[in-house]
Design a protein around this motif. Structure first.
Motif, PDB file in Angstrom:
ATOM      1  N   VAL A  73       0.835  -1.193   0.000  1.00  0.00           N
ATOM      2  CA  VAL A  73       0.000   0.000   0.000  1.00  0.00           C
ATOM      3  C   VAL A  73       0.877   1.251   0.000  1.00  0.00           C
ATOM      4  CG1 VAL A  73      -1.837   1.232   1.220  1.00  0.00           C
ATOM      5  CG2 VAL A  73      -1.737  -1.276   1.327  1.00  0.00           C
ATOM      6  N   ALA A  74       0.534   2.196  -0.842  1.00  0.00           N
ATOM      7  CA  ALA A  74       1.257   3.472  -0.863  1.00  0.00           C
ATOM      8  C   ALA A  74       0.756   4.356   0.273  1.00  0.00           C
ATOM      9  CB  ALA A  74       1.038   4.183  -2.194  1.00  0.00           C
ATOM     10  N   PRO A  75       1.644   5.078   0.953  1.00  0.00           N
ATOM     11  CA  PRO A  75       1.160   6.075   1.911  1.00  0.00           C
ATOM     12  C   PRO A  75       0.410   7.181   1.178  1.00  0.00           C
ATOM     13  CG  PRO A  75       3.556   6.186   1.691  1.00  0.00           C
ATOM     14  CD  PRO A  75       3.114   5.044   0.855  1.00  0.00           C
ATOM     15  N   PHE A  76      -0.365   7.947   1.892  1.00  0.00           N
ATOM     16  CA  PHE A  76      -1.131   9.035   1.292  1.00  0.00           C
ATOM     17  C   PHE A  76      -0.212   9.949   0.478  1.00  0.00           C
ATOM     18  CE2 PHE A  76      -3.237  13.316   1.890  1.00  0.00           C
ATOM     19  CZ  PHE A  76      -4.294  13.059   1.019  1.00  0.00           C
ATOM     20  N   LEU A  77      -0.553  10.141  -0.786  1.00  0.00           N
ATOM     21  CA  LEU A  77       0.186  10.934  -1.768  1.00  0.00           C
ATOM     22  C   LEU A  77       1.490  10.269  -2.217  1.00  0.00           C
ATOM     23  CD1 LEU A  77      -0.304  14.572  -0.380  1.00  0.00           C
ATOM     24  CD2 LEU A  77      -1.731  13.291  -1.988  1.00  0.00           C
ATOM     25  N   ALA A  95       0.666  -0.370  -6.578  1.00  0.00           N
ATOM     26  CA  ALA A  95       0.372  -0.372  -5.141  1.00  0.00           C
ATOM     27  C   ALA A  95      -1.119  -0.180  -4.918  1.00  0.00           C
ATOM     28  CB  ALA A  95       1.152   0.731  -4.432  1.00  0.00           C
ATOM     29  N   LEU A  96      -1.603  -0.689  -3.802  1.00  0.00           N
ATOM     30  CA  LEU A  96      -2.944  -0.372  -3.336  1.00  0.00           C
ATOM     31  C   LEU A  96      -2.922   1.039  -2.753  1.00  0.00           C
ATOM     32  CD1 LEU A  96      -3.797  -3.686  -1.470  1.00  0.00           C
ATOM     33  CD2 LEU A  96      -4.768  -2.938  -3.641  1.00  0.00           C
ATOM     34  N   TYR A 120      -4.342   6.181   5.699  1.00  0.00           N
ATOM     35  CA  TYR A 120      -2.894   6.205   5.948  1.00  0.00           C
ATOM     36  C   TYR A 120      -2.607   6.250   7.447  1.00  0.00           C
ATOM     37  CZ  TYR A 120       1.866   8.257   5.920  1.00  0.00           C
ATOM     38  OH  TYR A 120       3.193   8.530   6.135  1.00  0.00           O
ATOM     39  N   CYS A 121      -3.366   7.068   8.174  1.00  0.00           N
ATOM     40  CA  CYS A 121      -3.173   7.158   9.629  1.00  0.00           C
ATOM     41  C   CYS A 121      -3.536   5.849  10.321  1.00  0.00           C
ATOM     42  CB  CYS A 121      -4.007   8.306  10.196  1.00  0.00           C
ATOM     43  SG  CYS A 121      -3.415   9.950   9.736  1.00  0.00           S
ATOM     44  N   LEU A 122      -4.624   5.204   9.880  1.00  0.00           N
ATOM     45  CA  LEU A 122      -4.994   3.910  10.456  1.00  0.00           C
ATOM     46  C   LEU A 122      -3.895   2.875  10.207  1.00  0.00           C
ATOM     47  CD1 LEU A 122      -8.773   3.665   9.494  1.00  0.00           C
ATOM     48  CD2 LEU A 122      -7.849   3.753  11.814  1.00  0.00           C
TER      49      LEU A 122
END
Length: 367
Positions: free
Chosen positions: A151-155, A226-227, A242-244
């Motif tokens: 999974v990609a982090p936000f942005l 990536a997801l 992303y925070c979760l």
């Protein structure tokens, strides 16, 4: 002649027997083999096709090359009252997970709550299995795990975090429990795999390709993409997913001493372990709460019933039949599958037949 081009239907008992025997084939003790099979069966029987028998091939391959310890010595490495860190000795996550949840539940009965952070383990099946264990003892249960980076982090435009699921369950009195189980990514990796096997597209917002661009082609995500985190982008508040995912990564792995973020051990036979490791294996996190420490248990459960009835009586949106509570889709699937059997995708079935042929274990489709 077996038809290799069609899906199969199996009784739940048949799949459980086969899975147990496969684990025993690698000298997993029988009680542990039954336990591991139960975790996988929970997914198949409740309609979570991405985390059940479809994962057996990977466990089989990893056990075959010695990447998983079939008979681990699970140990507490640090402890203080209601909290502890546990080392899973590189055992099956399907065995380490339930045993650690039992430890958390025991601490909850003694201290009011129990919290375990776990390292040196691997894929533990569906996160929802573990809170259900707590429900049987009238406890509130919680589980989390980090997973292989996908999974990609936000942005972000590359894989740095796992799908990092969270699950929690609350017991009802006469109504069924509220069971919340979801990935912190927009979807689980298994759903993209399923779409790829079927040759179907996925909705935009699920994933990106290797260049960071949105894609509806599951193969482009699998091959270098990536997801996306839950919420996908800025318009969908993807920072929340992303925070979760970050919370899960830290509680399961930074706290326990497991590999976090992009260093998480790959759960795949064709992917070699990373040269750099920042800990041991991947990590889990388990929690259990004694309701009586908060309020009278019966009063709480009766109020959960009222909460459930209230939510179910919500006016539905146009085109929607009714409002469900968390856990309803799995219960509906269970009621159907226990009677009609477990559907197995043709590609998964092909892998099971290879396992059966290599081990000599019977794969009985109609028993």
């Amino acid at each position: 002649m077996k038809d290799e081009s069609s899906n199969g239907i199996f009784s739940f008992a048949s799949l459980r027997r086969f899975t147990t025997s496969v684990f025993e084939h690698f000298n997993v003790p029988r009680k542990d083999a039954i336990l591991a099979a139960d975790v996988l069966a929970y997914s198949d029987e409740h309609g979570i096709d991405s985390h059940g028998i479809a994962r057996l091939e990977t466990y089989y391959d990893l056990l075959k090359i010695g990447r998983i310890n079939p008979n681990p010595v699970i140990s507490i490495v640090r402890e203080k009252a209601s909290v502890a860190t546990v080392d899973g000795d590189n055992g099956l996550g399907l065995v380490v997970g339930p045993k650690c949840m039992q430890m958390a539940m025991k601490k909850a009965e003694e201290f009011g709550s129990g919290w375990l952070s776990v390292r040196n383990t691997n894929h533990y099946g569906a996160a929802g299995y573990y809170p259900v264990m707590a429900l049987k003892h009238d406890l509130i249960g919680l589980s989390m795990t980090n997973t292989t980076a996908g999974v990609a982090p936000f942005l972000g435009a590359e894989k740095m975090l796992g799908t990092n699921p969270i699950a929690i369950a609350f017991p009802g009195f006469n109504e069924p429990p509220v069971l919340i189980d979801f990935a912190s990514s927009t979807v689980s990796y298994g759903k993209v795999e399923i779409a790829n096997r079927k040759g179907e597209e996925v909705p935009l917002g699920w994933c990106i390709d290797k260049n960071g661009n949105p894609t509806s082609d599951p193969s482009e995500m699998i091959n270098g993409g990536a997801l996306l985190p839950l919420g996908s982008d800025a318009n969908g508040s993807g920072h929340k997913g992303y925070c979760l995912a970050s919370m899960v990564d830290i509680l399961t792995s930074v706290l326990s001493g497991a590999n976090w973020g992009p260093f998480a051990i790959p759960f795949a036979i064709h992917v070699a372990p990373l040269e750099k490791q920042v800990g041991k294996g991947i990590g889990h996190f388990f929690g259990a709460y004694d309701i009586d420490g908060f309020r009278d248990r019966t009063e709480f459960k009766k109020e959960i019933d009222e909460w459930i009835v209230t939510m179910r009586n919500t006016k539905p949106q146009p085109g929607a039949e009714k409002v469900l509570i968390p856990g309803d889709p799995e219960r509906i699937a269970y009621q159907k599958r226990i009677i009609e059997g477990i559907p197995v995708d043709k590609e998964v079935l092909k892998s099971l037949r290879i396992i059966a042929e290599e081990t000599g274990i019977e794969l009985a489709q109609n028993s």
